[in-house]
Design an enzyme around this catalytic site. Sequence first.
Site, PDB file in Angstrom:
ATOM      1  N   SER A 101      -4.055  39.072  24.398  1.00  0.00           N
ATOM      2  CA  SER A 101      -4.489  39.351  25.762  1.00  0.00           C
ATOM      3  C   SER A 101      -4.940  38.089  26.504  1.00  0.00           C
ATOM      4  CB  SER A 101      -5.592  40.414  25.737  1.00  0.00           C
ATOM      5  OG  SER A 101      -5.850  40.932  27.004  1.00  0.00           O
ATOM      6  N   ASP A 240      -3.441  38.616  33.200  1.00  0.00           N
ATOM      7  CA  ASP A 240      -3.807  37.885  31.991  1.00  0.00           C
ATOM      8  C   ASP A 240      -2.586  37.764  31.092  1.00  0.00           C
ATOM      9  OD1 ASP A 240      -3.712  40.531  31.230  1.00  0.00           O
ATOM     10  OD2 ASP A 240      -5.372  40.387  29.824  1.00  0.00           O
ATOM     11  N   ASP A 242      -1.214  39.244  28.581  1.00  0.00           N
ATOM     12  CA  ASP A 242      -0.314  40.371  28.299  1.00  0.00           C
ATOM     13  C   ASP A 242      -0.218  41.332  29.474  1.00  0.00           C
ATOM     14  OD1 ASP A 242      -2.872  41.451  28.065  1.00  0.00           O
ATOM     15  OD2 ASP A 242      -2.308  42.813  26.446  1.00  0.00           O
ATOM     16  N   ASP A 244      -2.305  43.254  31.087  1.00  0.00           N
ATOM     17  CA  ASP A 244      -2.927  44.576  31.115  1.00  0.00           C
ATOM     18  C   ASP A 244      -4.140  44.599  32.039  1.00  0.00           C
ATOM     19  OD1 ASP A 244      -4.806  43.205  29.595  1.00  0.00           O
ATOM     20  OD2 ASP A 244      -4.950  44.733  28.021  1.00  0.00           O
TER      21      ASP A 244
END
EC number: 5.4.2.10
Length: 450
Positions: A101, A240, A242, A244
């Site tokens: 992440s 960010d 990833d 999400d």
Amino acid sequence: MGKYFGTDGVRGEANVGLTPELAFKLGRFGGYVLSQHETGRPKVFVARDTRISGEMLESALVAGLLSVGIEVYKLGVLATPGVSYLVRTENASAGVMISASHNPALDNGIKFFGGDGFKLDDAREAEIEALLDAAEDTLPRPSAEGLGTLVDYPEGLRKYEKFLVTTGLDLGGMKVALDAANGAAAVSARNIFLDLNAEIAVIGDQPDGLNINAGVGSTHPEQLQALVRESGSAIGLAFDGDSDRLIAVDENGDIVDGDKVMYIIGKYLSQKGELAKNTIVTTVMSNLGFHKALDREGINKAVTAVGDRYVVEEMRKNGYNLGGEQSGHVIIMDYNTTGDGQLTAIQLTKVMVETGKSLSELAAEVTIYPQKLVNIRVENSMKDKAMDVPAIAAIIEKMEAEMAGNGRILVRPSGTEPLLRVMAEAPTDDEVNYYVDTIADVVRAEIGLD
């Protein structure tokens, strides 16, 4: 949380804590657990972000899955919510995302999704952990036709992009600045907003395996703020690693955090009668100004512990369709089952188009109170018992009385470290410093280690 699985999967420094050997076992044991709960050959989607360790861990994980007969579809670089979406819509048994992440490039993680698109439940994770801790690997070792098959599936990315575009509106040449964090949105964010007829300026779209989240993205929006001002953009959107989560920037270069984003989208849905139970799910860390703005609009709140996992649990339990965190995780359950930065960004621009208002106008309805957080080192055994200490309970009660409803105090233990977190919000910086420092002094004197 278990021994290996935290609130967001298995995390660690790549090739040190999170090794290829562990990735292989997670694939092998995770695949086996899946196979025990359904008939036929399980189908699993696997994706990763842009970290240099991603392909190493992907190869090991896929090998483990194949070793127990799983049909693996390799998606390549894709946002975490893209995996969740594809698992649900293409009838897969599960999905696996390789990402840490918003963490730096040296870290990585492995996160499982069930066939419903939600993070794998605790019971399944416990089954995998039991196999990881077993003295010996006694699982079957099929050969020939019993082995799994591998399919490269790059078209999954475009399917996800097309889905996202269907949730938005034509932006009519709106100037949009994007920061893809040199991560999973490096390709998709550009494609999506071009398809929505935006004029775009982009940073953080040149991943090299090492620069993910490095001075860019939702945790470092400074470059995006400058880009918005320089390009005259109507909005800036920072994801960010990833993708999400989302942090937005208004046309003046000012930050619009997750609280404000949730308020803007929630008010829009509420006015259309589309906010389920007229309620937004948030966490204890959401700002008091956010709560006051919702009260003013007559919108209800459901408050959970910190972590998008708990937000999603509350949404599923009670049928809510909007929730999230101040940090930028926003879950819009009508469209997806997990936080989705690009989806949230599209909905934010939709509100701007439909209301005809600038982002600064929309965000101005929430007055964010100054907030201060202090971490105090304590014995691990004491962090959950702080409120049982009379002097600590008394000083908190005294400070809350002084606030007279125009402020907020939150004292809570860290979930992962021997720390007690003291947070306060108040109308001015001087007031918030006074409240936090006064409480922190008492905590240190009573149970602090420093």
